[in-house]
Write an enzyme that holds these catalytic residues in place. Structure first.
Site, short mmCIF file in Angstrom:
data_model
loop_
_atom_site.label_atom_id
_atom_site.label_comp_id
_atom_site.label_asym_id
_atom_site.label_seq_id
_atom_site.Cartn_x
_atom_site.Cartn_y
_atom_site.Cartn_z
N LYS A 51 0.89 -1.21 -0.09
CA LYS A 51 0.06 0.13 0.14
C LYS A 51 0.75 1.35 -0.08
O LYS A 51 2.05 1.13 0.55
CB LYS A 51 -0.88 0.00 1.18
CG LYS A 51 -2.08 1.14 1.35
CD LYS A 51 -2.68 0.76 2.77
CE LYS A 51 -3.91 1.81 2.99
NZ LYS A 51 -4.88 1.66 3.97
N SER A 126 -9.56 1.91 2.95
CA SER A 126 -8.75 2.85 2.01
C SER A 126 -7.55 1.89 1.30
O SER A 126 -7.07 2.48 0.51
CB SER A 126 -8.02 3.76 2.97
OG SER A 126 -6.88 2.97 4.03
N SER A 150 -9.71 -0.75 6.54
CA SER A 150 -9.03 -0.43 5.29
C SER A 150 -8.43 -1.63 4.73
O SER A 150 -8.33 -1.67 3.66
CB SER A 150 -8.03 0.58 5.52
OG SER A 150 -8.71 1.80 5.77
#
Lengths: 449, 89
Positions: A51, A126, A150
């Site tokens: 990420k 996210s 997330s």
């Protein structure tokens, strides 16, 4: 499927395997925007991505924000170092995300990732890009991060396994922080076994993160599953129907018990109070001259310089900085922040008590994937309400896993299983058992051999 | 929220919002605060949990170590004469 990692290691690959795969990833990324950066030099091992808030040396890591555009870390996060330590994993790139992790749908960034099953729909957030990349590429895992859901939310919407470990079991050194008392690094994979392999690789004590303190991980199987009825009633009808069918199926092997928890339902507001209070202090360090987006005019007065430099924050980031700063104001901090900490304590105790006797199971999200255009119309409070199921385990640092369990109108649904602190292997084992009788399906299988 | 309070928050956070953003963000902030007011109704006792896990406060050895990529660190900043350039005081 037991383990894609093991299968990959046993299969002979054509000489130009990586070249062809990277070409395919670049092409598909044009539609789905899963990756911010693709490492074209990956040539060995099983692919993993990170990420965009996890530092990997030499690769732009912007946490989805214009404020960090151009930031290239000169060091690896501990998790990246551990993934790369034995040369059996190869880094394929940096994945898209909501700015600093602020989002449930992946749309709070300049160019959002799109759902791997249909690009008109949200990818979830996210860790949007991590989930989409995992759903795009057959032999791939992603190291992602969760603050309030997330990992679980995008995993559910893209039909992959999203595993969020016990708070404090994985080092966060090199993670661009959002809310320190909530952030956890975890894994997205196409199977629970792959998630476990990666978890075992990245977890454990790290001298660079004093909060990384949970070393003993157990696998204490539970025979009871608790379902929070009043929370479930807030899910939409399609989700409830599919979830009831899942419960029917699980009731053959587990004792499914319906309970009510007025306490857990109250988790959303205190979670956002704590998260925003911590985020507003963490984002104070972005000042436009040490790293990331550079302010050009160094001759401006001090306050004007910083105010100009911080124009790069998006709308949601600005909202959270303002709210977090307000919450921490002397006149109201007891009313909001101190109260939120007390509610967190109450929720943790209640969940801890339940989780000693069984798992908590729920849908991961109360809705099916919305279209990107529809998600943009939601107010902040409507957005936050989507985290109904993912927030309680995140607020208490409890390990949880989202796994695909059904498909409605061609889109995947995820269920979330929660267990007690340190019992991470038990939920991975549970999902492994589930995978022995349920096949996950994908629209794309890049790199299939 | 009064305009004065909103302006105070903008000032201390060093944030600027356009005229178009201002009314939207202010309205959102007010709605979220009203939502946060729900916590007042919860009888939660006095115990406050700051972390979900016990933090042992274990520190690493206090020894000098070298940072491998100083040049990489410098590349993220504007440099002059070996110093990071910052705003005027």
């Amino acid at each position: 499927m037991a383990s894609y990692i093991r299968e990959f290691n046993e299969i002979e690959k054509p000489k130009d395997y990586y070249e062809g795969l990277i070409e395919g990833i670049e092409k598909l990324n044009g539609t789905y925007d899963a990756f911010n950066v693709i490492n074209k030099s990956a040539r060995t091992g099983f692919l993993f991505s990170t990420k965009a808030n996890i530092c990997v040396k030499g690769f732009e890591t912007d946490a989805g924000s214009k404020m960090l555009k151009g930031y290239v870390p000169p060091f690896n996060a501990t998790v990246a170092d551990r993934m790369l330590a034995k040369k059996d994993f190869s880094f394929i790139g940096v994945t898209n995300m909501d700015e600093f992790g602020f989002g449930t749908f992946g749309i709070n960034t300049e160019i959002p990732a799109k759902n791997a099953f249909d690009s008109e729909y949200v990818a979830g957030g996210s860790s949007s890009g991590s989930a989409v990349a995992t759903a795009m590429i057959k032999y791939h895992v992603s190291v992602a991060e969760s603050t309030g859901g997330s990992i679980a939310a995008p995993a559910a919407l893209n039909g992959v396994v999203g595993f969020t470990p016990t708070y404090g079991s994985v080092s966060r050194y090199g993670l661009i922080d959002y809310a320190n008392s909530l952030d956890k690094i975890g894994v997205m994979a196409r199977s629970s076994e792959d998630a476990r392999i990666v978890f075992d690789r990245i977890r454990g004590r790290d001298d660079y993160d004093t909060t990384c303190s949970v070393e003993k991980i157990s696998s204490e199987k539970k025979s009871r599953i608790f379902v929070m009825d009043s929370m479930l009633s807030k899910a939409d009808q399609k989700v409830r129907g599919a979830f009831e069918r899942l419960l029917d199926r699980l009731s053959r092997d587990y004792s499914v018990e319906h309970v009510d928890s007025a306490t857990m339902e109250k988790a959303i507001a205190p979670y956002y109070i704590i998260a925003m209070a911590e985020a507003s202090t963490n984002l104070a360090k972005y000042t436009g001259y040490k790293y990331g987006a550079m302010s050009q005019d160094f001759y401006k007065q001090y306050n004007e310089f910083f105010t100009d430099a911080r124009e790069g924050f998006g709308i949601e980031a600005k909202r959270r900085i303002l709210l977090g700063t307000f919450i921490r104001s002397e006149s109201v901090k007891d009313k909001y922040y101190a109260k939120a900490l007390a509610i967190r304590s109450m929720i943790m105790h209640e969940m801890d008590r339940l989780l000693k006797d069984g798992y908590i199971l729920s849908p991961t999200l109360p809705i099916t994937a919305p279209k990107i255009a529809d998600a943009r119309k939601l107010s902040p409070v409507e957005n936050y309400a989507m985290d109904l199921f993912t927030i309680p385990p995140n607020l208490g640092g409890f390990p949880h896993i989202s796994f695909p369990y059904d498909y409605i109108d061609g889109m995947p649904l995820g269920a979330q299983l929660v267990t007690g602190h340190g019992n991470d292997y038990a939920i991975l084992d549970f999902v492994k058992e589930w995978e022995s009788s349920f096949n996950y399906t994908y629209k794309h299988n890049l790199g299939e051999l | 929220m009064e305009d004065k309070e909103f302006d105070r928050l903008l000032k201390i956070t060093r944030l600027r919002v356009s005229d178009g953003e201002r009314s939207m963000i202010k309205k959102d902030v007010e709605q979220v605060i009203a939502y946060f007011d729900e916590v007042s109704a919860v009888d939660a006792g006095k115990e406050q949990e700051r972390y979900p896990a016990a933090i042992p406060g274990r520190f690493r050895e206090d020894v000098i170590s070298s940072f491998a990529d100083v040049d990489g660190l410098k590349r993220n900043s504007k440099m002059r004469n070996g110093y990071i350039v910052g705003p005027k005081l």
